[in-house]
Design a protein around this motif. Structure first.
Motif, short mmCIF file in Angstrom:
data_model
loop_
_atom_site.label_atom_id
_atom_site.label_comp_id
_atom_site.label_asym_id
_atom_site.label_seq_id
_atom_site.Cartn_x
_atom_site.Cartn_y
_atom_site.Cartn_z
N ALA A 197 7.70 -22.68 -12.03
CA ALA A 197 8.65 -23.56 -11.34
C ALA A 197 9.64 -22.74 -10.50
CB ALA A 197 9.40 -24.42 -12.36
N LEU A 198 10.10 -21.63 -11.04
CA LEU A 198 11.03 -20.77 -10.30
C LEU A 198 10.35 -20.14 -9.09
CD1 LEU A 198 12.93 -19.01 -13.23
CD2 LEU A 198 13.92 -20.56 -11.53
N LEU A 199 9.12 -19.68 -9.28
CA LEU A 199 8.38 -19.08 -8.17
C LEU A 199 8.25 -20.06 -7.01
CD1 LEU A 199 5.52 -17.21 -10.11
CD2 LEU A 199 7.49 -16.17 -8.97
N LEU A 200 7.84 -21.27 -7.31
CA LEU A 200 7.67 -22.28 -6.26
C LEU A 200 8.98 -22.62 -5.58
CD1 LEU A 200 5.11 -24.67 -8.01
CD2 LEU A 200 4.67 -23.07 -6.13
N GLN A 201 10.05 -22.63 -6.37
CA GLN A 201 11.36 -22.92 -5.79
C GLN A 201 11.77 -21.85 -4.80
OE1 GLN A 201 14.40 -23.68 -8.71
NE2 GLN A 201 16.07 -23.44 -7.26
N PHE A 202 11.55 -20.59 -5.16
CA PHE A 202 11.92 -19.49 -4.26
C PHE A 202 10.98 -19.42 -3.06
CE2 PHE A 202 14.19 -17.70 -8.00
CZ PHE A 202 15.43 -17.52 -7.39
N PHE A 203 9.69 -19.64 -3.27
CA PHE A 203 8.73 -19.58 -2.17
C PHE A 203 9.09 -20.57 -1.06
CE2 PHE A 203 5.05 -18.14 -5.17
CZ PHE A 203 5.64 -16.88 -5.25
N SER A 204 9.63 -21.72 -1.43
CA SER A 204 9.96 -22.74 -0.43
C SER A 204 11.06 -22.29 0.52
CB SER A 204 10.37 -24.03 -1.13
OG SER A 204 11.60 -23.85 -1.84
N GLN A 205 11.78 -21.23 0.15
CA GLN A 205 12.88 -20.74 0.98
C GLN A 205 12.44 -19.68 1.98
OE1 GLN A 205 16.00 -19.35 -1.64
NE2 GLN A 205 15.75 -21.09 -3.04
N TYR A 206 11.25 -19.13 1.82
CA TYR A 206 10.81 -18.02 2.65
C TYR A 206 10.11 -18.52 3.91
CZ TYR A 206 11.46 -15.69 -1.87
OH TYR A 206 11.97 -15.25 -3.06
N LYS A 207 10.33 -17.81 4.99
CA LYS A 207 9.74 -18.18 6.28
C LYS A 207 8.95 -16.99 6.83
CE LYS A 207 11.89 -22.15 6.20
NZ LYS A 207 11.14 -23.42 5.96
N LEU A 208 7.64 -17.10 6.76
CA LEU A 208 6.76 -16.08 7.33
C LEU A 208 5.78 -16.75 8.30
CD1 LEU A 208 5.70 -13.62 4.48
CD2 LEU A 208 6.83 -13.05 6.61
N PRO A 209 5.47 -16.06 9.40
CA PRO A 209 4.53 -16.66 10.36
C PRO A 209 3.10 -16.72 9.84
CG PRO A 209 5.11 -14.43 11.02
CD PRO A 209 6.01 -14.78 9.87
N PHE A 210 2.82 -15.99 8.75
CA PHE A 210 1.45 -15.95 8.26
C PHE A 210 1.46 -15.63 6.77
CE2 PHE A 210 -2.25 -13.36 7.08
CZ PHE A 210 -3.29 -14.23 7.42
N HIS A 211 0.61 -16.30 6.00
CA HIS A 211 0.45 -15.98 4.58
C HIS A 211 -0.96 -16.37 4.17
CE1 HIS A 211 1.33 -15.29 0.39
NE2 HIS A 211 2.57 -14.92 0.70
N LEU A 212 -1.60 -15.48 3.41
CA LEU A 212 -2.97 -15.73 2.97
C LEU A 212 -3.07 -16.92 2.03
CD1 LEU A 212 -4.65 -12.29 2.15
CD2 LEU A 212 -5.08 -13.79 4.08
N PHE A 213 -2.01 -17.15 1.27
CA PHE A 213 -2.09 -18.15 0.21
C PHE A 213 -1.07 -19.28 0.43
CE2 PHE A 213 -3.23 -14.02 -1.62
CZ PHE A 213 -4.50 -14.30 -2.13
N THR A 214 -1.38 -20.45 -0.12
CA THR A 214 -0.39 -21.51 -0.18
C THR A 214 0.63 -21.12 -1.25
OG1 THR A 214 -1.54 -22.73 -1.94
CG2 THR A 214 -2.18 -23.21 0.35
N HIS A 215 1.75 -21.82 -1.28
CA HIS A 215 2.76 -21.51 -2.29
C HIS A 215 2.19 -21.65 -3.70
CE1 HIS A 215 6.32 -22.38 0.66
NE2 HIS A 215 5.67 -21.27 0.93
N GLU A 216 1.43 -22.69 -3.92
CA GLU A 216 0.85 -22.91 -5.24
C GLU A 216 -0.12 -21.79 -5.61
OE1 GLU A 216 0.18 -24.45 -8.85
OE2 GLU A 216 1.58 -25.36 -7.42
N GLU A 217 -0.97 -21.40 -4.65
CA GLU A 217 -1.91 -20.32 -4.90
C GLU A 217 -1.18 -19.01 -5.19
OE1 GLU A 217 -5.68 -21.76 -2.09
OE2 GLU A 217 -4.16 -20.38 -1.32
N CYS A 218 -0.13 -18.78 -4.44
CA CYS A 218 0.64 -17.55 -4.61
C CYS A 218 1.23 -17.48 -6.02
CB CYS A 218 1.75 -17.49 -3.56
SG CYS A 218 2.44 -15.85 -3.31
N ALA A 219 1.78 -18.60 -6.49
CA ALA A 219 2.33 -18.65 -7.84
C ALA A 219 1.24 -18.42 -8.88
CB ALA A 219 3.03 -19.98 -8.07
#
Length: 359
Positions: free
Chosen positions: A308-330
């Motif tokens: 839950a904390l990981l997803l909360q923090f991921f939603s604040q980050y802004k990158l032009p490219f990422h291999l994974f969705t937030h859920e996958e990253c967590a």
């Protein structure tokens, strides 16, 4: 008169005029030379009346001997100390240093050397370091002491201890470097804002450097600075403040980004190694995984709480490219913490399928 004009002056110029031209050129040349550590203004001294490099020398003085002639080259190359011995003797004359006692000199020795000496003199080698030192000081003969410990180290006087305590940011920046922050720059920051702690000043500096790298789209440098900030918070045992910096580090590690403006050839080559998991260059290092494992344990976070904390923090980050969705990253992070390689391979396969479709 400019330097080039001076170099092109006529041969028949009068001697007096030549002297004036040389002086003018010399003055202009000085404008291009960065001031060295010895050229700082008296207003920039520490409360004890020392320059930052002198404080640094005090902090390391116990590792030097009073008869020492050669010193680490880094003192000259990094800090401009051309004559370290002269500086040390000057600090002795000013009351910041003195010759250490036998016990203080022995404190600087390794346990291995102390035991080796005791064994050579037929004395017991068991016990803690303090016991070894006491045994050497009280049971070895004067002749043996003179043979095995003929030298004395430098020791801080009370004034020396106070001088280091007043500018403790100097040895800190030397021991734990922060990108671009020299001991002189740190000293300038401390003088400019005397009401702030040196650690607060360092943290603010790292935040500014982070923002600079992010604005420049240098995501590697940004990631490195965020990881350094995690380490900085960990030093103070501020686990909850260290946690977000480590999370951000992991998010960038899994992004596949080095810079938004990557070289096309580099991008083509690197993308070939995004997948599969076992050969991927976009994975979390063991160091980072172990760090998060320790934090999760210390903060007593269940896997659900961590997710839950990981997803909360991921939603604040802004990158032009990422291999994974937030859920996958967590999920990747949680699986790395578990050490579940089979499921990690499956997540990377899902991301690879999506990545291939988007190309």
């Amino acid at each position: 008169m400019g330097i080039l004009d001076f170099l092109k002056r006529k041969e028949d110029e009068a001697p007096g005029q030549q002297g004036q031209a040389e002086q003018a050129a010399s003055l202009e040349l000085q404008d291009f030379l960065a001031p060295g550590p010895y050229e700082a203004s008296p207003e920039g001294l520490t409360p004890a009346g020392l320059y930052p490099h002198e404080v640094l020398l005090l902090s390391a003085a116990s590792s030097f001997y009073t008869d020492q002639q050669k010193f680490p080259t880094t003192l000259r190359q990094q800090y401009g100390m051309l004559d370290v011995r002269k500086l040390l003797l000057g600090l002795v004359e000013r009351g910041f240093l003195e010759s250490a006692t036998l016990e203080a000199t022995l404190e600087g020795e390794t346990v291995v050397n102390l035991k080796k000496t005791l064994k050579a003199c037929g004395l017991p080698v068991g016990g803690r370091k303090a016991e070894l030192i006491e045994r050497i000081a009280t049971q070895m003969s004067d002749a043996d002491l003179a043979t095995h410990f003929p030298r004395r180290a430098f020791a801080l006087t009370q004034s020396g201890k106070q001088a280091v305590a007043e500018a403790q940011y100097v040895p800190y920046v030397h021991r734990r470097p922060v990108e671009g922050l020299t001991i002189w720059e740190m000293h300038r920051l401390a003088l400019a804002e005397p009401d702030k702690t040196y650690r607060g000043l360092i943290l603010a500096y790292m935040e500014r450097r982070s923002q600079f790298h992010f604005n420049a789209k240098d995501y590697n440098a940004y990631r490195a600075m965020r990881y350094r900030m995690y380490q900085f918070m960990l030093e103070e045992n501020k686990l909850k403040k260290a946690f977000p910096f480590l999370v951000e580090t992991m998010y960038y590690d899994l992004s596949g980004m080095d810079s938004e403006q990557r070289d096309p050839i580099y991008q083509f080559v690197s993308e070939k190694y995004f997948f599969p998991y076992d050969k991927s260059i976009v994975k979390l290092s063991a160091t980072v995984v172990n760090a998060m494992t320790k934090l999760q344990e210390d903060l007593r976070l269940t896997e659900g709480m961590l997710r839950a904390l990981l997803l909360q923090f991921f939603s604040q980050y802004k990158l032009p490219f990422h291999l994974f969705t937030h859920e996958e990253c967590a999920v990747v992070i949680l699986l790395e913490l578990r050490g579940d390689k089979d499921k990690l391979r499956q997540v990377y396969e899902l991301a690879e399928a999506r990545f291939g479709k988007g190309k």
